[in-house]
Design an enzyme around this catalytic site. Structure first.
Site, PDB file in Angstrom:
ATOM      1  CG  ASP A   1      -1.811   1.195   1.319  1.00  0.00           C
ATOM      2  OD1 ASP A   1      -1.646   2.140   0.517  1.00  0.00           O
ATOM      3  OD2 ASP A   1      -2.695   1.208   2.207  1.00  0.00           O
TER       4      ASP A   1
ATOM      5  CG  ASN B   1      -1.144   2.608 -13.588  1.00  0.00           C
ATOM      6  OD1 ASN B   1      -1.819   3.256 -14.394  1.00  0.00           O
ATOM      7  ND2 ASN B   1      -1.640   1.548 -12.944  1.00  0.00           N
TER       8      ASN B   1
ATOM      9  CE1 TYR C   1      -7.455  11.021 -11.205  1.00  0.00           C
ATOM     10  CE2 TYR C   1      -7.920  12.378 -13.123  1.00  0.00           C
ATOM     11  CZ  TYR C   1      -7.452  11.200 -12.579  1.00  0.00           C
ATOM     12  OH  TYR C   1      -6.972  10.216 -13.397  1.00  0.00           O
TER      13      TYR C   1
ATOM     14  CE  LYS D   1      -3.712  11.192 -12.370  1.00  0.00           C
ATOM     15  NZ  LYS D   1      -2.688  10.142 -12.138  1.00  0.00           N
TER      16      LYS D   1
ATOM     17  CB  THR E   1      -9.479   0.542 -16.522  1.00  0.00           C
ATOM     18  OG1 THR E   1      -9.777   1.758 -15.821  1.00  0.00           O
ATOM     19  CG2 THR E   1      -8.526   0.844 -17.675  1.00  0.00           C
TER      20      THR E   1
END
Length: 256
Positions: free
Chosen positions: A58, A85, A147, A151, A182
């Protein structure tokens, strides 16, 4: 023999990176939280005749992160390719989100890649070669909550690092996919088909990985799979924030 370390390797883009890198002749170090999922990916890699090392970790646990950092810093077992990733999404209503979950989100998307890149760069620069791939998102180019902000940092840092370290043999590439088929959206509680996203905006994981690995091999600072998303990345910064923020409210975070 090239070794690639991939975080979030148990499913989705991470598993696809493992498969395609193995097909290209790389051994892999697979990092993730789900041992069963990692073992499945490792079996697929070994079936191609390549080595697969499993690290159950983790990355938000300092002790577990230290194990991965140590693996990257091990000059006796060099990692030639690092794929950052691992990630998860958050609802856009920042004011209603649990702030500690927001902090974990920020750490996983920015602090963890920073630490892993720092560890990898030490040995890569000493050898004079290496490649780092950071999975970002088209969300980096528009205002889209924490988010998109996280990024955006990853893209900006990758661009700087590529310019800085490429002359010394190490390239850094940020891949910015759009919406990818995904389990990323499913894990946010959104069943497939309910993302309110038109079909033409979806990409498949195999294409995203193939295009981004080509960009990585060419030493590009930013790789954006598909022409439609490259056009969006060019156009979005030119539009008013009010409009792009409205567009960003559709669906769930793109990429990882």
């Amino acid at each position: 023999m090239v070794t690639a370390l991939i975080t979030g390797a148990g499913s989705g883009l991470g598993a696809e990176y493992a498969r395609q890198l193995a097909a290209a002749g790389a051994d892999t170090v697979l990092v993730g939280r789900d041992r069963a999922a990692l073992d499945d990916v490792a079996a697929a890699v070994r079936a191609r005749g390549q080595g697969a090392e499993v690290l159950v970790a983790d990355l938000l646990d300092p002790d577990a992160l230290a194990v991965v950092v140590a693996r990257l810093a091990d000059a006796g077992r060099p990692v030639e390719v690092l794929v950052n990733n691992a990630g998860f999404g958050m609802p856009l209503a920042f004011e209603r989100n649990d702030v500690e979950t927001e902090v974990r989100h920020l750490r996983l998307h920015d602090e963890v890649p920073l630490r892993l890149m720092h560890a990898a760069l030490g040995t890569m620069l000493a050898r004079g070669h290496g490649r780092i791939l950071n999975v970002a998102s088209i969300a980096a180019f528009l205002p889209r909550g924490t988010y998109g902000a996280a990024k955006g940092w990853l893209v900006s840092f990758s661009r700087w690092a590529n310019v800085t370290y490429r002359p010394r043999g190490v390239t850094v590439t940020a891949v910015c996919p759009g919406f990818v088929h995904t389990r990323f959206h499913e894990r946010m509680g959104l069943p497939p088909g309910q993302e309110a996203i038109p079909g033409w905006m979806w990409l498949d994981a195999a294409t995203v990985v193939r295009v981004s690995l080509r960009g990585l091999a060419r030493g590009r600072a930013v790789s954006i799979p598909s022409l439609r998303y490259r056009l969006m990345a060019w156009l979005l910064p030119l539009l008013p924030d009010r409009l792009t923020a409205r567009l960003g409210r559709r669906g769930r975070p793109a990429g990882r």
